[in-house]
Design an enzyme around this catalytic site. Structure first.
Site, PDB file in Angstrom:
ATOM      1  N   ALA A  79     -11.495  55.808  28.520  1.00 51.96           N
ATOM      2  CA  ALA A  79     -11.798  54.811  27.492  1.00 51.96           C
ATOM      3  C   ALA A  79     -10.518  54.348  26.800  1.00 51.96           C
ATOM      4  O   ALA A  79     -10.329  53.155  26.559  1.00 51.96           O
ATOM      5  CB  ALA A  79     -12.770  55.386  26.471  1.00 51.96           C
ATOM      6  N   GLU A  80      -9.622  55.294  26.472  1.00 51.04           N
ATOM      7  CA  GLU A  80      -8.344  54.937  25.877  1.00 51.04           C
ATOM      8  C   GLU A  80      -7.211  55.817  26.393  1.00 51.04           C
ATOM      9  O   GLU A  80      -7.403  57.019  26.609  1.00 51.04           O
ATOM     10  CB  GLU A  80      -8.368  55.059  24.342  1.00 51.04           C
ATOM     11  CG  GLU A  80      -8.674  53.775  23.613  1.00 51.04           C
ATOM     12  CD  GLU A  80     -10.160  53.505  23.553  1.00 51.04           C
ATOM     13  OE1 GLU A  80     -10.548  52.332  23.432  1.00 51.04           O
ATOM     14  OE2 GLU A  80     -10.926  54.467  23.638  1.00 51.04           O
ATOM     15  N   THR A  81      -6.067  55.166  26.584  1.00 50.37           N
ATOM     16  CA  THR A  81      -4.799  55.859  26.725  1.00 50.37           C
ATOM     17  C   THR A  81      -3.986  55.501  25.491  1.00 50.37           C
ATOM     18  O   THR A  81      -3.865  54.319  25.136  1.00 50.37           O
ATOM     19  CB  THR A  81      -4.057  55.426  28.001  1.00 50.37           C
ATOM     20  OG1 THR A  81      -4.835  55.803  29.151  1.00 50.37           O
ATOM     21  CG2 THR A  81      -2.699  56.099  28.092  1.00 50.37           C
TER      22      THR A  81
END
Length: 266
Positions: free
Chosen positions: A45-47
């Site tokens: 979903a996020e880096t």
């Protein structure tokens, strides 16, 4: 060029629950295009990337990327970044402050919990929302629609949130990221979060969505301190507190999953 990567499950005390984030500490910023490509390759979903900050009052500057785009606020990856700093990188101050596109974000370590001071985004009721949104979400009846950054839809029961079966193709056409929420049965409120426009059909646990959820439910329930649960397949638990009209606290635990390394030619 070699870069370290840490993967952490945030808003949970159990491995393989909560929301996984890829955390990449940097000494200095790398190209935006490369950060976006790394986020796409990680396919979480996020880096999140952070560098030592020159901003007054901040320890680090922080940025978040989904597989498709950069976003202006992310709770679980901020929580994961603080966890990596404290448990993997030797950071030992009482709190850590990140400078971001949403202002200064401070995370305080409190035992095994990490408590984040975040902006309060109270959503306002709207009447102009995408036609057929109940059918798109797969719910029976909408009690109300609200918006700050994301479209927030309130339904009557926790069961409706659990049983919702969204049509992600139709949802993507609306251009909206959507929070679905209801009063909880055993916690104060529950939610799910859908963002196919950002390359994430359903996010497991979403801190930025709680920047809207916490002021909404604090007013509705007439409570400052609350417990929330995000009802994704992985699930997550969020400690919540409405501090004032401008700021709120959300927090939880994190679990270390792995450390790796990128090696990028050139």
């Amino acid at each position: 060029m070699k870069l370290s990567l840490y993967q952490v499950d945030a808003f949970t005390s159990t491995l393989f629950k909560g929301n996984p984030a890829a955390v990449v500490p940097l000494e200095k910023w790398i190209d935006d295009e490369l950060m976006q490509k790394l986020a796409m390759e990680n396919n979480l979903a996020e880096t999140v990337f952070f560098v030592p900050s020159k901003t007054e009052g901040a320890d680090y500057d922080i940025r978040w990327f989904t597989p498709e785009l950069e976003i202006n606020l992310c709770g679980h990856a901020t929580l994961a970044s603080a966890f990596v700093l404290y448990t993997q990188l030797g950071y030992n101050k009482p709190s850590v402050t990140f400078s971001s596109k949403s202002g200064l974000l401070t995370v305080e370590k409190n035992g095994t919990n990490y408590e984040m001071d975040f902006p309060s985004w109270k959503p306002e009721r709207i009447n102009d929302y995408p036609e057929g949104i109940a059918e798109i979400l797969g719910v029976k009846e909408i009690l109300g629609a609200y918006k700050y950054r994301d479209l927030m839809i309130e339904v009557a029961t926790e069961e409706e949130v659990v049983n919702a079966k969204p049509d992600f193709t139709a949802m993507k056409k609306t251009g909206e990221m959507i929070i679905l929420t209801a009063k909880g049965n055993t916690v104060d409120f529950v939610s799910r979060f859908f963002a196919p426009t950002a390359g994430i059909d359903e996010d497991p646990v979403t801190g930025s969505a709680h920047s809207q959820l916490i002021p909404f439910w604090s007013e509705k329930l007439d409570k400052k301190r609350m417990i929330a649960k995000q009802l994704s397949k992985r699930g997550g638990d969020i400690i919540c507190e409405q501090k004032n009209t401008e700021r709120l606290m959300m927090g939880g635990e994190c679990v270390f999953y792995m450390k790796g390394e990128f090696e990028i030619a050139g």
